[in-house]
Design a protein around this motif. Sequence first.
Motif, mmCIF file in Angstrom:
data_model
loop_
_atom_site.group_PDB
_atom_site.id
_atom_site.type_symbol
_atom_site.label_atom_id
_atom_site.label_comp_id
_atom_site.label_asym_id
_atom_site.label_seq_id
_atom_site.Cartn_x
_atom_site.Cartn_y
_atom_site.Cartn_z
ATOM 1 N N ASP A 24 -11.166 -40.023 -59.708
ATOM 2 C CA ASP A 24 -10.109 -39.007 -59.786
ATOM 3 C C ASP A 24 -10.622 -37.634 -60.204
ATOM 4 O O ASP A 24 -9.833 -36.716 -60.409
ATOM 5 C CB ASP A 24 -8.974 -39.455 -60.714
ATOM 6 C CG ASP A 24 -9.430 -39.666 -62.152
ATOM 7 O OD1 ASP A 24 -10.634 -39.457 -62.446
ATOM 8 O OD2 ASP A 24 -8.598 -40.055 -62.988
ATOM 9 N N ALA A 69 -8.370 -37.888 -50.459
ATOM 10 C CA ALA A 69 -6.951 -37.968 -50.105
ATOM 11 C C ALA A 69 -6.604 -39.338 -49.539
ATOM 12 O O ALA A 69 -5.542 -39.904 -49.842
ATOM 13 C CB ALA A 69 -6.598 -36.874 -49.101
ATOM 14 N N THR A 70 -7.480 -39.902 -48.738
ATOM 15 C CA THR A 70 -7.250 -41.234 -48.170
ATOM 16 C C THR A 70 -7.190 -42.280 -49.268
ATOM 17 O O THR A 70 -6.337 -43.181 -49.241
ATOM 18 C CB THR A 70 -8.364 -41.576 -47.164
ATOM 19 O OG1 THR A 70 -8.369 -40.607 -46.107
ATOM 20 C CG2 THR A 70 -8.153 -42.966 -46.568
ATOM 21 N N PHE A 72 -6.486 -41.889 -52.592
ATOM 22 C CA PHE A 72 -5.418 -41.738 -53.591
ATOM 23 C C PHE A 72 -4.035 -41.503 -52.982
ATOM 24 O O PHE A 72 -3.027 -41.740 -53.649
ATOM 25 C CB PHE A 72 -5.766 -40.594 -54.542
ATOM 26 C CG PHE A 72 -6.769 -40.968 -55.581
ATOM 27 C CD1 PHE A 72 -6.373 -41.424 -56.833
ATOM 28 C CD2 PHE A 72 -8.127 -40.894 -55.316
ATOM 29 C CE1 PHE A 72 -7.302 -41.784 -57.799
ATOM 30 C CE2 PHE A 72 -9.070 -41.246 -56.268
ATOM 31 C CZ PHE A 72 -8.663 -41.702 -57.514
ATOM 32 N N HIS A 73 -3.965 -41.019 -51.747
ATOM 33 C CA HIS A 73 -2.676 -40.710 -51.141
ATOM 34 C C HIS A 73 -2.414 -41.468 -49.839
ATOM 35 O O HIS A 73 -1.403 -41.239 -49.193
ATOM 36 C CB HIS A 73 -2.558 -39.212 -50.880
ATOM 37 C CG HIS A 73 -2.776 -38.363 -52.092
ATOM 38 N ND1 HIS A 73 -2.118 -38.578 -53.282
ATOM 39 C CD2 HIS A 73 -3.591 -37.289 -52.312
ATOM 40 C CE1 HIS A 73 -2.516 -37.686 -54.185
ATOM 41 N NE2 HIS A 73 -3.411 -36.901 -53.623
ATOM 42 N N LYS A 76 -4.146 -40.653 -43.305
ATOM 43 C CA LYS A 76 -3.498 -39.508 -42.681
ATOM 44 C C LYS A 76 -2.213 -39.959 -41.989
ATOM 45 O O LYS A 76 -2.255 -40.828 -41.120
ATOM 46 C CB LYS A 76 -4.476 -38.903 -41.672
ATOM 47 C CG LYS A 76 -4.035 -37.625 -41.010
ATOM 48 C CD LYS A 76 -5.177 -37.101 -40.144
ATOM 49 C CE LYS A 76 -4.851 -35.754 -39.538
ATOM 50 N NZ LYS A 76 -6.010 -35.199 -38.778
ATOM 51 N N VAL A 83 -5.266 -31.995 -44.936
ATOM 52 C CA VAL A 83 -5.298 -32.018 -46.400
ATOM 53 C C VAL A 83 -5.188 -30.592 -46.914
ATOM 54 O O VAL A 83 -5.970 -29.719 -46.535
ATOM 55 C CB VAL A 83 -6.589 -32.672 -46.914
ATOM 56 C CG1 VAL A 83 -6.609 -32.633 -48.447
ATOM 57 C CG2 VAL A 83 -6.694 -34.109 -46.426
ATOM 58 N N PRO A 95 -7.608 -35.532 -56.933
ATOM 59 C CA PRO A 95 -6.450 -36.011 -56.156
ATOM 60 C C PRO A 95 -5.171 -35.218 -56.381
ATOM 61 O O PRO A 95 -4.394 -35.022 -55.437
ATOM 62 C CB PRO A 95 -6.289 -37.465 -56.621
ATOM 63 C CG PRO A 95 -7.643 -37.856 -57.107
ATOM 64 C CD PRO A 95 -8.252 -36.624 -57.689
ATOM 65 N N ASP A 96 -4.924 -34.758 -57.615
ATOM 66 C CA ASP A 96 -3.688 -34.018 -57.870
ATOM 67 C C ASP A 96 -3.724 -32.609 -57.282
ATOM 68 O O ASP A 96 -2.717 -31.903 -57.313
ATOM 69 C CB ASP A 96 -3.357 -33.965 -59.360
ATOM 70 C CG ASP A 96 -4.479 -33.361 -60.204
ATOM 71 O OD1 ASP A 96 -5.514 -32.963 -59.621
ATOM 72 O OD2 ASP A 96 -4.330 -33.296 -61.438
ATOM 73 N N ARG A 99 -3.007 -32.906 -50.988
ATOM 74 C CA ARG A 99 -1.805 -33.522 -50.426
ATOM 75 C C ARG A 99 -1.906 -33.468 -48.907
ATOM 76 O O ARG A 99 -2.537 -32.581 -48.332
ATOM 77 C CB ARG A 99 -0.542 -32.796 -50.898
ATOM 78 C CG ARG A 99 -0.493 -31.325 -50.506
ATOM 79 C CD ARG A 99 0.821 -30.673 -50.871
ATOM 80 N NE ARG A 99 0.869 -29.293 -50.400
ATOM 81 C CZ ARG A 99 1.976 -28.584 -50.263
ATOM 82 N NH1 ARG A 99 3.138 -29.133 -50.564
ATOM 83 N NH2 ARG A 99 1.924 -27.323 -49.830
ATOM 84 N N TRP A 100 -1.294 -34.448 -48.264
ATOM 85 C CA TRP A 100 -1.195 -34.452 -46.802
ATOM 86 C C TRP A 100 0.000 -33.590 -46.397
ATOM 87 O O TRP A 100 1.119 -33.804 -46.862
ATOM 88 C CB TRP A 100 -0.990 -35.864 -46.259
ATOM 89 C CG TRP A 100 -2.177 -36.777 -46.357
ATOM 90 C CD1 TRP A 100 -2.312 -37.860 -47.165
ATOM 91 C CD2 TRP A 100 -3.377 -36.684 -45.590
ATOM 92 N NE1 TRP A 100 -3.531 -38.453 -46.971
ATOM 93 C CE2 TRP A 100 -4.211 -37.753 -45.994
ATOM 94 C CE3 TRP A 100 -3.834 -35.800 -44.607
ATOM 95 C CZ2 TRP A 100 -5.471 -37.975 -45.453
ATOM 96 C CZ3 TRP A 100 -5.091 -36.013 -44.058
ATOM 97 C CH2 TRP A 100 -5.889 -37.093 -44.477
#
Length: 379
Positions: A24, A69-70, A72-73, A76, A83, A95-96, A99-100
């Motif tokens: 993270d 991103a992949t 933690f979120h 796609k 991203v 990660p914070d 965002r996608w």
Amino acid sequence: MIDVNDFKQEIECIYKDEKYSVRDNGAVFRHPRDGKRPRKYDNFWTFGKSNDTHGHMEIASVRVHIIVATAFHGPKPTKEHVVDHIDTNRRNNRPDNLRWVTRLENALDNPITRKRIIMRCGSIEAFLANPSLLRESDVTSDFSWMRAVTNAEAQVSKERLLAWAESDKPTSGGTLGAWVYSQQPISQNDGQSSNVDEIDKLQSDSLNGWGQIPPRSYERPDEPEQRKQNVMLSLTPGAAQEIYFDNDTPNEYPCTPQEYNDDPLIAYAANLTENAVFWRNNNRDREYVVDKFGFSEDRNSLYVMTKSAYVWRRQDDGDWIAVPIANLNKGEVSEDELDYQLGEIVYKDNLFVHKRVETDFMPKKYLEEIFAKYTKTSG
């Protein structure tokens, strides 16, 4: 500075058939393929290697922010999603900060990006009516302020940028320096100036020096003799270039004369034929060709107006790359897609020193006004 081992959470994911462990703090670890020998970038934690062409961190040419991103979120959502770095620091892959989003969502929902669009296009409505007002070519190549950050640094820089985005003050110039990561509180400073005042003083860097979108209004550049003298040798023999940013790399200047008997600048001017390659970047994926040139009144400076020999084209994955015009069919490129630069050449210490009259790409009409101001004899 942040350590790869400074983290709280670690997740595994698969991206493009590769297995990664992801932390993270934005660090990644690529696992060897089953039954195969470890490769160069396997088996160690890294924030990635910076790519000075687009500013992102990479591991074996794969962009780290997409891996994070992949992990933690999730994958796609659609091919239209990209991203978004919320604080616009392309090397803050926490990660914070990711965002996608679709590009339209990024324009409308990210207050920092939204304000830059308004300053570039006049209004969000104008952008939506004509998205071509905003092109990838508006992005500058200065990523020197960007780096992986600690959680505390991420919070400070994001807070400062959001405060700037919420202010209604015009740009006033300044330099970024270490301000964006400063631990100094950005609340009221003993009643003297507010956080918005301080941000306003520095926000021109957030737009030009390290940001996304240059504003529509431009300030005149400093007179040539006022510019800072700090140079490096270029890739072309006999050529040097002024240093502007920490991540500057040596470029090529193919028109630099290798033999001359009399006035060096006259010899240089003789090589400035129309559409001759004047400048080529370190990666050799972008070139600028001669549009016009002229001497200063004292003939101690040679000014060269150049235009891009490439255009930006969006790929299937949503990224943009520079495509040489020579690789496209006639009619695929419009004049509006070309970027222009204005450079100055002086001869000093047996070197042709190349300077930028503007440190950013500017509209042709604006640069022509500056060119006319500085030159008396045009070519």
